[in-house]
Design a protein around this motif. Structure first.
Motif, PDB file in Angstrom:
ATOM      1  N   VAL A  33      10.240 -45.874   0.492  1.00  0.00           N
ATOM      2  CA  VAL A  33       9.834 -47.276   0.580  1.00  0.00           C
ATOM      3  C   VAL A  33       8.505 -47.368   1.312  1.00  0.00           C
ATOM      4  CG1 VAL A  33      10.478 -49.569   1.419  1.00  0.00           C
ATOM      5  CG2 VAL A  33      12.258 -47.978   0.629  1.00  0.00           C
ATOM      6  N   GLU A  34       7.543 -48.039   0.714  1.00  0.00           N
ATOM      7  CA  GLU A  34       6.213 -48.160   1.326  1.00  0.00           C
ATOM      8  C   GLU A  34       5.574 -49.488   0.936  1.00  0.00           C
ATOM      9  OE1 GLU A  34       3.564 -48.176   3.544  1.00  0.00           O
ATOM     10  OE2 GLU A  34       4.291 -46.102   3.647  1.00  0.00           O
ATOM     11  N   GLY A  35       5.149 -50.254   1.952  1.00  0.00           N
ATOM     12  CA  GLY A  35       4.480 -51.523   1.702  1.00  0.00           C
ATOM     13  C   GLY A  35       2.972 -51.417   1.674  1.00  0.00           C
ATOM     14  N   ASP A  36       2.445 -50.239   2.045  1.00  0.00           N
ATOM     15  CA  ASP A  36       1.007 -50.000   2.058  1.00  0.00           C
ATOM     16  C   ASP A  36       0.707 -48.921   1.021  1.00  0.00           C
ATOM     17  OD1 ASP A  36      -1.659 -49.943   2.774  1.00  0.00           O
ATOM     18  OD2 ASP A  36      -1.286 -49.729   4.921  1.00  0.00           O
ATOM     19  N   TRP A 113       7.996 -53.774   1.909  1.00  0.00           N
ATOM     20  CA  TRP A 113       8.326 -53.485   3.297  1.00  0.00           C
ATOM     21  C   TRP A 113       9.840 -53.489   3.457  1.00  0.00           C
ATOM     22  CZ3 TRP A 113       4.527 -51.548   5.958  1.00  0.00           C
ATOM     23  CH2 TRP A 113       3.216 -51.913   5.643  1.00  0.00           C
ATOM     24  N   GLY A 114      10.361 -52.396   4.012  1.00  0.00           N
ATOM     25  CA  GLY A 114      11.795 -52.248   4.158  1.00  0.00           C
ATOM     26  C   GLY A 114      12.284 -52.624   5.549  1.00  0.00           C
ATOM     27  N   VAL A 124      14.242 -54.486   0.759  1.00  0.00           N
ATOM     28  CA  VAL A 124      12.816 -54.271   0.508  1.00  0.00           C
ATOM     29  C   VAL A 124      12.215 -55.544  -0.068  1.00  0.00           C
ATOM     30  CG1 VAL A 124      11.086 -52.860  -0.649  1.00  0.00           C
ATOM     31  CG2 VAL A 124      13.265 -51.835   0.042  1.00  0.00           C
ATOM     32  N   THR A 125      11.190 -56.057   0.590  1.00  0.00           N
ATOM     33  CA  THR A 125      10.494 -57.249   0.121  1.00  0.00           C
ATOM     34  C   THR A 125       9.125 -56.849  -0.388  1.00  0.00           C
ATOM     35  OG1 THR A 125      11.635 -58.597   1.777  1.00  0.00           O
ATOM     36  CG2 THR A 125       9.681 -59.546   0.734  1.00  0.00           C
ATOM     37  N   ALA A 126       8.885 -57.072  -1.674  1.00  0.00           N
ATOM     38  CA  ALA A 126       7.615 -56.707  -2.306  1.00  0.00           C
ATOM     39  C   ALA A 126       6.558 -57.768  -2.020  1.00  0.00           C
ATOM     40  CB  ALA A 126       7.807 -56.533  -3.804  1.00  0.00           C
ATOM     41  N   SER A 127       5.315 -57.443  -2.329  1.00  0.00           N
ATOM     42  CA  SER A 127       4.203 -58.362  -2.064  1.00  0.00           C
ATOM     43  C   SER A 127       4.322 -59.647  -2.872  1.00  0.00           C
ATOM     44  CB  SER A 127       2.871 -57.677  -2.374  1.00  0.00           C
ATOM     45  OG  SER A 127       2.836 -57.248  -3.727  1.00  0.00           O
ATOM     46  N   ASP A 128       5.023 -59.604  -4.016  1.00  0.00           N
ATOM     47  CA  ASP A 128       5.196 -60.806  -4.829  1.00  0.00           C
ATOM     48  C   ASP A 128       6.426 -61.610  -4.425  1.00  0.00           C
ATOM     49  OD1 ASP A 128       7.254 -59.212  -5.717  1.00  0.00           O
ATOM     50  OD2 ASP A 128       6.540 -59.064  -7.791  1.00  0.00           O
ATOM     51  N   GLY A 129       7.088 -61.179  -3.345  1.00  0.00           N
ATOM     52  CA  GLY A 129       8.241 -61.914  -2.859  1.00  0.00           C
ATOM     53  C   GLY A 129       9.566 -61.427  -3.397  1.00  0.00           C
ATOM     54  N   GLY A 274       9.436 -55.316  12.458  1.00  0.00           N
ATOM     55  CA  GLY A 274      10.014 -55.710  11.174  1.00  0.00           C
ATOM     56  C   GLY A 274      11.090 -54.797  10.633  1.00  0.00           C
ATOM     57  N   LEU A 275      11.398 -53.709  11.311  1.00  0.00           N
ATOM     58  CA  LEU A 275      12.418 -52.784  10.786  1.00  0.00           C
ATOM     59  C   LEU A 275      13.830 -53.319  10.949  1.00  0.00           C
ATOM     60  CD1 LEU A 275      11.168 -49.230  11.911  1.00  0.00           C
ATOM     61  CD2 LEU A 275      11.056 -50.266   9.639  1.00  0.00           C
TER      62      LEU A 275
END
Length: 454
Positions: A33-36, A113-114, A124-129, A274-275
């Motif tokens: 899982v990676e938000g960046d 972001w997890g 996990v919340t993606a950039s598009d919500g 945020g974890l």
């Protein structure tokens, strides 16, 4: 949507990537899982782009010395914008490569972001919500660290190390705050690229934790290059207008320093924001996640590797911790990482590298009479004709009773490359006699390590 995996890895940095790919090679079903961007601090905003900037800044010294070797060079002009853009392009290329490596390994990359929803659940919340619920038999926390800003008025006006790689150009002058390897490396990079640098150091020396004599040699070289290092100086406030880059740093003594930018290289902390660790019951010690020798947290099935544990915050350590975890859990090859002998380097100019005990650590362990220090200090042959530049320092710390080499340290060109090989010998328990029996490669700087007199 709910998915179940053998292993969920939070963070696609050095440790997380190593663990995920190694676990998948043993047949585990793995999600990372990676938000960046993929690659983590080292690839995206750390070791790799910083080393490219080091190479770029070093040309200033090479061009200055060229005339002594017969090269006639006309007017020289550096375009920082080109260098910075090229570095970003290389980072983009590496990011794409690492995504491909995950696909090849059979690891599913989950973008977003997890955060923990329980001891076995990750939301996990993606950039598009969009939100995706994952469940894992085991979860590995490998989210790394982030730069820490000092709590002073105007700190938000300063840059941290992450920001340096996003600059389009460089100001004419900068204040660098800090005495660690990030501060020293960027001070040298900036000076090499023509920026006037003032470095504010809270204590009385640079590079705490490294051999004191070696850090002093680095200081000499930095000051000779024109870096204004001010010890016992700390910033009290930063003021100015962000748009034109006209800042003033006010020190705790009341001195006002005008500059075009401020780099706050005042340490890093694990990135726990945020974890939602409390949902899983994961214990925190200060700003870090404590783990045992097998990377286990206090919660069964949840592990952590790399900078988030705040033990030894180096890329190779995170990689080995990730692989050791996967070997032990999924490969039926139980092993633990040896943190007792880890080589380290500072890519300042001059470069510093060391492995094993510093002179100060050796005295603390063995007493002053229990060790012998062998050293060589000289101008390297590469600087013989220009007759400029810092002198090289090489040190061997030897235990008197056994003759065993406890530490090796070097300041000078290619120090990291040379110490890497010394680390093999020291890790095998080499003695000073073993070094002496080794035939020298002449003429080289490294030969001094095997020709030092008793």
């Amino acid at each position: 949507m709910s998915d179940t995996f053998d292993l969920i890895v939070l963070g696609a940095g050095s440790g997380g990537l190593a663990a995920a790919k190694r676990a998948a090679s043993y047949g585990a079903r793995v999600a990372i899982v990676e938000g960046d961007r993929v690659g983590g601090t080292c690839v995206i905003r750390g070791c790799v782009p910083k080393k490219l900037l080091v190479y770029g800044s070093a040309y200033r010294h090479l061009l200055a010395d060229a005339a002594s070797y017969g090269w006639s060079i006309g007017e020289v002009r550096h375009d920082a914008a080109t260098l910075l853009a090229n570095v970003r392009a290389e980072v983009d290329r590496l990011n794409t490569l690492h995504i491909g490596f995950l696909e090849k390994a059979g690891v599913e990359l989950v973008r977003g972001w997890g955060r923990f929803s329980g001891p076995n659940g990750i939301t996990v919340t993606a950039s598009d919500g969009n939100v995706r619920e994952l469940r894992g038999e085991r979860i590995l926390i490998a989210v790394g660290g982030r730069p820490h800003r000092p709590e002073i008025p105007g700190a938000d006006l300063g840059w941290v190390s992450d920001d340096m790689f996003e600059l389009e150009t460089l100001p004419q002058s900068m204040v660098v705050v800090g005495a660690g390897f990030i501060a020293c490396e960027f001070a040298c990079i900036l000076r090499g690229l023509g920026v006037q640098v003032t470095q504010l150091v809270r204590g009385d020396h640079l590079l705490r934790g490294f051999d004191r004599e070696a850090s002093g040699a680095v200081r000499e070289g930095m000051e000779a290059a024109g870096i204004d290092i001010r010890f016992a100086h700390s910033p009290a406030a930063i003021t100015g207008d962000c748009a034109p880059g006209d800042f003033t740093v006010t020190t705790q003594s009341g001195e006002a320093i005008s500059c075009g930018g401020v780099l706050l290289a005042t340490g890093r902390r694990p990135f726990l924001q945020g974890l939602n660790l409390e949902a899983a019951g994961v214990a925190i010690e200060g700003h870090r996640i404590p783990v045992d020798a097998d990377q286990r947290t206090n919660v069964p099935g949840i592990y952590a590797v790399g900078d988030v544990t705040d033990r030894i915050c180096l890329t190779p350590v995170a990689v080995d911790e990730g692989r050791a975890f996967a070997d032990t859990i999924y490969g039926n090859k139980p092993r633990r990482v040896d943190h007792s002998l880890v080589a380290s380097a500072v890519f300042s100019q001059p470069e510093l590298a060391g492995v094993g005990l510093t002179e100060e650590q050796a005295i603390e362990r063995c007493g002053r009479e229990g060790i012998r220090v062998h050293r060589a200090r000289f101008r390297p042959m590469s600087q013989a004709l220009p007759a400029t530049g810092p002198r090289v320092l090489l040190k061997l710390i030897v235990e008197r009773s056994s003759g065993r080499v406890l530490g090796a340290h070097m300041v000078g060109e290619h120090a990291a490359e040379i110490i890497q090989m010394a680390a093999v010998a020291i890790g095998m328990g080499a003695t000073k006699a073993d070094f002496d029996r080794t035939m020298a490669l002449h003429p080289s700087v490294a030969e001094e390590f095997v020709t030092m007199p008793d």
